[in-house]
Write a protein that holds these residues in place. Structure first.
Motif, PDB file in Angstrom:
ATOM      1  N   ILE A  43       0.840  -1.210   0.000  1.00  0.00           N
ATOM      2  CA  ILE A  43       0.000   0.000   0.000  1.00  0.00           C
ATOM      3  C   ILE A  43       0.872   1.255   0.000  1.00  0.00           C
ATOM      4  O   ILE A  43       0.637   2.195  -0.769  1.00  0.00           O
ATOM      5  CB  ILE A  43      -0.965  -0.018   1.217  1.00  0.00           C
ATOM      6  CG1 ILE A  43      -1.932  -1.195   1.073  1.00  0.00           C
ATOM      7  CG2 ILE A  43      -1.714   1.300   1.334  1.00  0.00           C
ATOM      8  CD1 ILE A  43      -2.774  -1.474   2.310  1.00  0.00           C
ATOM      9  N   LEU A  44       1.918   1.240   0.821  1.00  0.00           N
ATOM     10  CA  LEU A  44       2.816   2.407   0.860  1.00  0.00           C
ATOM     11  C   LEU A  44       3.435   2.625  -0.513  1.00  0.00           C
ATOM     12  O   LEU A  44       3.529   3.751  -1.018  1.00  0.00           O
ATOM     13  CB  LEU A  44       3.915   2.202   1.901  1.00  0.00           C
ATOM     14  CG  LEU A  44       3.479   2.188   3.370  1.00  0.00           C
ATOM     15  CD1 LEU A  44       4.673   1.839   4.263  1.00  0.00           C
ATOM     16  CD2 LEU A  44       2.894   3.528   3.789  1.00  0.00           C
ATOM     17  N   SER A  45       3.836   1.523  -1.119  1.00  0.00           N
ATOM     18  CA  SER A  45       4.492   1.579  -2.401  1.00  0.00           C
ATOM     19  C   SER A  45       3.557   2.137  -3.479  1.00  0.00           C
ATOM     20  O   SER A  45       3.945   2.970  -4.295  1.00  0.00           O
ATOM     21  CB  SER A  45       4.940   0.157  -2.728  1.00  0.00           C
ATOM     22  OG  SER A  45       5.828   0.152  -3.769  1.00  0.00           O
ATOM     23  N   LYS A  46       2.319   1.673  -3.459  1.00  0.00           N
ATOM     24  CA  LYS A  46       1.345   2.156  -4.447  1.00  0.00           C
ATOM     25  C   LYS A  46       1.055   3.639  -4.277  1.00  0.00           C
ATOM     26  O   LYS A  46       0.586   4.300  -5.202  1.00  0.00           O
ATOM     27  CB  LYS A  46       0.045   1.349  -4.328  1.00  0.00           C
ATOM     28  CG  LYS A  46       0.181  -0.032  -4.940  1.00  0.00           C
ATOM     29  CD  LYS A  46      -1.149  -0.685  -5.247  1.00  0.00           C
ATOM     30  CE  LYS A  46      -0.931  -1.977  -6.005  1.00  0.00           C
ATOM     31  NZ  LYS A  46      -0.311  -3.063  -5.181  1.00  0.00           N
ATOM     32  N   ASN A  47       1.334   4.144  -3.101  1.00  0.00           N
ATOM     33  CA  ASN A  47       1.132   5.570  -2.860  1.00  0.00           C
ATOM     34  C   ASN A  47       2.382   6.394  -3.165  1.00  0.00           C
ATOM     35  O   ASN A  47       2.497   7.532  -2.740  1.00  0.00           O
ATOM     36  CB  ASN A  47       0.667   5.805  -1.423  1.00  0.00           C
ATOM     37  CG  ASN A  47      -0.825   5.563  -1.284  1.00  0.00           C
ATOM     38  OD1 ASN A  47      -1.637   6.420  -1.592  1.00  0.00           O
ATOM     39  ND2 ASN A  47      -1.184   4.354  -0.871  1.00  0.00           N
ATOM     40  N   GLY A  48       3.312   5.748  -3.859  1.00  0.00           N
ATOM     41  CA  GLY A  48       4.458   6.508  -4.357  1.00  0.00           C
ATOM     42  C   GLY A  48       5.601   6.673  -3.368  1.00  0.00           C
ATOM     43  O   GLY A  48       6.524   7.449  -3.617  1.00  0.00           O
ATOM     44  N   LEU A  49       5.541   5.942  -2.259  1.00  0.00           N
ATOM     45  CA  LEU A  49       6.637   6.076  -1.292  1.00  0.00           C
ATOM     46  C   LEU A  49       7.759   5.089  -1.616  1.00  0.00           C
ATOM     47  O   LEU A  49       7.506   4.012  -2.164  1.00  0.00           O
ATOM     48  CB  LEU A  49       6.111   5.813   0.118  1.00  0.00           C
ATOM     49  CG  LEU A  49       5.209   6.930   0.639  1.00  0.00           C
ATOM     50  CD1 LEU A  49       4.193   6.384   1.617  1.00  0.00           C
ATOM     51  CD2 LEU A  49       6.046   8.023   1.303  1.00  0.00           C
ATOM     52  N   THR A  50       8.979   5.477  -1.305  1.00  0.00           N
ATOM     53  CA  THR A  50      10.106   4.555  -1.439  1.00  0.00           C
ATOM     54  C   THR A  50      10.074   3.614  -0.244  1.00  0.00           C
ATOM     55  O   THR A  50      10.230   4.056   0.898  1.00  0.00           O
ATOM     56  CB  THR A  50      11.435   5.322  -1.477  1.00  0.00           C
ATOM     57  OG1 THR A  50      11.349   6.302  -2.512  1.00  0.00           O
ATOM     58  CG2 THR A  50      12.606   4.398  -1.736  1.00  0.00           C
ATOM     59  N   VAL A  51       9.882   2.332  -0.507  1.00  0.00           N
ATOM     60  CA  VAL A  51       9.673   1.370   0.585  1.00  0.00           C
ATOM     61  C   VAL A  51      10.758   0.295   0.580  1.00  0.00           C
ATOM     62  O   VAL A  51      11.070  -0.269  -0.467  1.00  0.00           O
ATOM     63  CB  VAL A  51       8.298   0.678   0.443  1.00  0.00           C
ATOM     64  CG1 VAL A  51       8.094  -0.323   1.566  1.00  0.00           C
ATOM     65  CG2 VAL A  51       7.189   1.710   0.450  1.00  0.00           C
ATOM     66  N   ALA A  52      11.297   0.036   1.749  1.00  0.00           N
ATOM     67  CA  ALA A  52      12.202  -1.099   1.930  1.00  0.00           C
ATOM     68  C   ALA A  52      11.552  -2.043   2.929  1.00  0.00           C
ATOM     69  O   ALA A  52      10.867  -1.604   3.850  1.00  0.00           O
ATOM     70  CB  ALA A  52      13.549  -0.628   2.446  1.00  0.00           C
ATOM     71  N   ILE A  53      11.753  -3.337   2.724  1.00  0.00           N
ATOM     72  CA  ILE A  53      11.233  -4.323   3.685  1.00  0.00           C
ATOM     73  C   ILE A  53      12.395  -4.791   4.550  1.00  0.00           C
ATOM     74  O   ILE A  53      13.497  -5.040   4.058  1.00  0.00           O
ATOM     75  CB  ILE A  53      10.572  -5.505   2.938  1.00  0.00           C
ATOM     76  CG1 ILE A  53       9.282  -5.010   2.283  1.00  0.00           C
ATOM     77  CG2 ILE A  53      10.300  -6.676   3.884  1.00  0.00           C
ATOM     78  CD1 ILE A  53       8.544  -6.057   1.473  1.00  0.00           C
ATOM     79  N   THR A  54      12.132  -4.892   5.846  1.00  0.00           N
ATOM     80  CA  THR A  54      13.202  -5.267   6.772  1.00  0.00           C
ATOM     81  C   THR A  54      12.853  -6.499   7.593  1.00  0.00           C
ATOM     82  O   THR A  54      11.683  -6.781   7.858  1.00  0.00           O
ATOM     83  CB  THR A  54      13.531  -4.104   7.731  1.00  0.00           C
ATOM     84  OG1 THR A  54      14.538  -4.542   8.645  1.00  0.00           O
ATOM     85  CG2 THR A  54      12.318  -3.682   8.539  1.00  0.00           C
ATOM     86  N   SER A  55      13.911  -7.209   8.009  1.00  0.00           N
ATOM     87  CA  SER A  55      13.734  -8.333   8.930  1.00  0.00           C
ATOM     88  C   SER A  55      13.802  -7.850  10.375  1.00  0.00           C
ATOM     89  O   SER A  55      13.343  -8.523  11.281  1.00  0.00           O
ATOM     90  CB  SER A  55      14.851  -9.350   8.709  1.00  0.00           C
ATOM     91  OG  SER A  55      16.104  -8.783   9.082  1.00  0.00           O
ATOM     92  N   ASP A  56      14.450  -6.681  10.573  1.00  0.00           N
ATOM     93  CA  ASP A  56      14.731  -6.197  11.926  1.00  0.00           C
ATOM     94  C   ASP A  56      15.489  -7.271  12.718  1.00  0.00           C
ATOM     95  O   ASP A  56      15.266  -7.449  13.909  1.00  0.00           O
ATOM     96  CB  ASP A  56      13.441  -5.808  12.651  1.00  0.00           C
ATOM     97  CG  ASP A  56      13.694  -4.923  13.861  1.00  0.00           C
ATOM     98  OD1 ASP A  56      14.856  -4.587  14.131  1.00  0.00           O
ATOM     99  OD2 ASP A  56      12.708  -4.562  14.552  1.00  0.00           O
TER     100      ASP A  56
END
Lengths: 378, 374
Positions: free
Chosen positions: A283-296
């Motif tokens: 959803i964040l990505s579709k809203n044009g934000l640069t998104v990274a996924i993390t394992s933390d």
């Protein structure tokens, strides 16, 4: 010079279905759309394999919580003082941690390491390349971001002891007060005596490093953005758990560089994690934000980073966006996309050869290259 | 005085030599054949070696036979305590001092323990004398810093939790000292004893001795040295053998040990006597130390034997307990039986590398001060 031919290559932007990857002296020389082999090149046939850039995780505590050594060997939270801007993740980093070898052989080649989230002003994170060698050579950026923590973690660390911050109000107060003081310090030029805490805050005020805001709940995300606007700071929202419920408010915010989403494969044991979902990054990505996924990492094991992206894809994230969220996007957010994160001419030859599609659960990283050197699989 | 018929160990030529040793005013004034004097010590059948140095010890501040409550080892009231001077605590009557002397240890560097990030000064003493005035050779000889996880076990959870903080606190203090140094001399608050001591470090008048175990802490100590430009001595450094090229590149001397260690923790799990040979092969200067392990200081000689057993040459092993330690602390008039050196000598009834050999007498500054091992 080596040419890898026959594989499906994800460049960081798109798939090349029968491309050629040429590397030379630790760098990427060329990425060709077709099978074309220049002269005097060692040809490595990787037919039916998949190649991606080395994976990047933009929010970890890798090497800071030693595997199998017990809680005394966790260098995570300095819970003695709510403001510790000048502590550095790199000073708690253990390069021989078993988890690093595991991460490396699972295709992760670069990580950001950060202090934990007990302190509203938590300290300095670093970018580390997971190659073998001296600490100094592993470190891409020693001072790469200033962590700020919002919400439950600082509250529970100090509030339980009856110490400040007991409330979200005090968290904001601690951060704002520190930046006000730092502003005065930074503006003073002559006869200034160096103060290591303020020096760090100055780096953020001068936008030389971003602030990395640990925020889950929507209101905490908005508080972080409000403070970033007040002091004109570059900001990245880490976790961003309720970010997908706040897209209207956060998209287009000038100071926001992007969001680091996750860990999603995680039990929502805190109130602020109630809306934790693999839907979030899509959803964040579709809203044009640069998104990274993390394992933390170690909160979820880093070796499955590709599968966290796969699950995000399953929950609605575009396939290419999901691939970018563990390669080029984290590199952009860490400010290291000039050298890593995608397969482009002149970048470091960090890449992974996979036995199948990286989102297939049966797939393994069969070979991992860092700066052109093959990592021995462990 | 002349010591006649001596077999003596010459570290510089790595030879057992024969000859008479003349001592004048506490120093070795001449070595030769047929030297005469009214005062003669016959060393027939004995092996003479330079007096040993224990370069990292708690002699006199962690006294034998009194119990730990009586120790003057760790000023744990605070975590940064630069201005702790061991000379105000060393108890010359500590039985371990006399014991060490009788086994041939003539010199020691006494410093506070492992509790504090900046623990205090190191003080070079001789192991003979009734009062601190007689014992003390040099203070401060160094300033001791601890960057091991042991710090956390000495201080409560509300003081410190992480190594990150230990480094940050050290940097803050060094930066404070740098600010102090930048001030014109007249504007420096002369009552700040802490900063005056740190000033000596920043001006390279004394080294900073950093006690670490792991390779990454060795690396970070070297990075700190590059940042603040001080003279560095590494102590502990049980993982030095994992990064010898780096230590060599920066020419950092190491005080190794304790290598004789049981109950290893995650930080010391790679401890091995093989480190000695590896450091030697890379040309790194090192001395061996017990550093308050459970072993008595007096058996320092056995560390050399174990290092030898793990591949270090016999001569290098002996130098690592009786010569390089002096070099590391800049005590240039000690460390070998040769003309000009202070006459601190121990006489053994056999080859000192033979564990059965006993110290027959020990000489300090030209005087035999003890006979027979205690």
């Amino acid at each position: 010079m080596k040419a890898f031919v026959g594989a499906k290559i994800f460049t960081g932007k798109e798939w090349l279905y029968n491309g050629t990857l040429i590397i030379d002296e630790g760098k990427i020389k060329k990425v060709l759309r077709r099978r074309r082999i220049p002269k005097n090149v060692e040809v490595i046939n990787v037919k039916d394999r998949f190649i991606t850039p080395g994976l990047v995780d933009a929010h970890t505590h890798l090497g800071m919580v030693e595997e199998g050594a017990g809680k005394d060997y966790a260098d995570l939270n300095e819970s003695t003082n709510p403001s510790t801007p000048d502590i550095r993740a790199i000073d708690g980093f253990y390069p021989m941690d078993a988890a690093i070898k595991e991460a490396r052989s699972s295709g992760i080649t670069t990580v950001y390491i950060t202090p934990g989230s007990s302190n509203p002003i938590a300290g300095i994170g670093a970018v580390v390349k997971l190659k073998e060698g001296y600490l100094k050579d592993m470190v891409l950026k020693e001072v790469a971001g200033l962590k700020l923590s919002f919400g439950e973690n600082p509250k529970s660390t100090y509030g339980a002891k009856g110490k400040k911050p007991i409330t979200r109000m005090a968290i904001a107060a601690i951060i704002r007060e520190a930046f006000y003081k730092a502003k005065t310090y930074c503006n003073k030029r002559r006869g200034k005596e160096k103060n290591t805490e303020y020096e760090t805050l100055c780096l953020a005020l001068k936008k030389e490093i971003p602030v990395r805001a640990h925020a889950h709940r929507k209101d905490d995300i908005l508080t972080a953005l409000r403070i970033a606007e007040e002091f004109d700071l570059s900001i990245i929202i880490d976790h961003c758990t309720e970010g997908h419920l706040a897209t209207e408010e956060i998209k287009g915010v000038k100071n926001l560089i992007g969001c680091i989403s996750g860990p999603h494969m995680y039990f929502p044991w805190k109130v602020e994690l109630k809306h934790n979902s693999f839907k979030n990054p899509g959803i964040l990505s579709k809203n044009g934000l640069t998104v990274a996924i993390t394992s933390d990492h170690p909160f979820t094991p880093i070796k499955y980073l590709n599968l966290y992206a796969a699950l995000a894809h399953k929950e609605g994230m575009d396939e290419l966006d999901a691939l970018k969220s563990i390669t080029i996007n984290p590199a952009i957010l860490l400010g290291i996309d000039k050298s890593v994160g995608s397969l482009e001419r002149g970048k470091d030859a960090d890449f992974v050869i996979w036995s199948g599609h990286p989102f297939d659960i049966k797939t393994e990283a069969t070979q991992v290259y860092i700066e052109g050197k093959s990592i021995v699989k462990e | 005085m002349v010591i006649k018929n001596a077999k003596y160990l010459d570290f510089s030529e790595e030879k057992i030599k024969e000859g008479d040793i003349e001592i004048t005013d506490g120093r070795i004034s001449q070595i030769g054949k047929g030297l005469r004097d009214e005062n003669v010590v016959d060393a027939n059948g004995l092996y003479l070696m330079y007096g040993m140095i224990e370069p990292h010890t708690f002699l006199g501040i962690a006294e034998d036979g009194v119990g730990f409550r009586e120790f003057d080892l760790d000023e744990t009231s605070s975590i940064i305590t630069p201005y702790m001077l061991p000379s105000y605590a060393i108890h010359p009557q500590d039985p371990a001092i006399k014991e060490s002397l009788s086994w041939g240890i003539t010199t020691a560097c006494v410093m506070p323990g492992f509790a504090n990030i900046i623990a205090g000064a190191g003080s070079i003493i001789k192991t003979y004398g009734d009062s601190i005035g007689e014992l003390l050779i040099k203070e401060p000889a160094c300033l001791k810093v601890n960057l091991t996880r042991e710090i956390m076990s000495y201080h409560s959870e509300d003081k410190i939790n992480t190594k990150m903080y230990a480094y940050a606190l050290l940097r803050r203090k060094l930066e404070e000292a740098r600010n102090y140094m930048k001030r014109p001399e007249k504007k420096r608050d002369s009552s700040k004893q802490d900063l005056k001591l740190l000033l000596k470090v920043l001006k390279k008048e004394i080294p900073l001795l950093i006690h670490v175990h792991r390779r990454e802490d060795i690396e970070r100590a070297i990075m700190l040295k590059e940042e603040f430009r001080f003279l560095l001595i590494l102590s502990g450094c049980e993982e030095a053998h994992l990064i010898p090229e780096l230590i060599k590149k920066y020419e950092i001397p190491c005080i190794l040990g304790p290598l004789m260690r049981a109950g290893k923790d995650p930080e010391t799990k790679n401890t091995t006597f093989r480190t000695c040979k590896i450091l030697k092969d890379y040309g790194i200067k090192f001395a061996l130390s017990h550093a308050q392990s459970e072993n008595p200081v007096k058996i320092l000689r056995f560390l050399a034997m174990l290092a030898h057993k793990a591949g270090l040459s016999k001569w290098e092993a002996l130098k690592s307990i009786a010569s390089t330690g002096y070099e590391i602390f800049g005590l240039s008039d000690m460390g070998n039986i040769e003309e000009g050196k202070i006459a601190n000598i121990v006489a053994f009834d056999g080859d000192p590398m033979d564990f059965r050999a006993k110290a027959v007498w020990t000489m300090i500054e030209g005087e035999i001060v003890i006979r027979g091992e205690i």
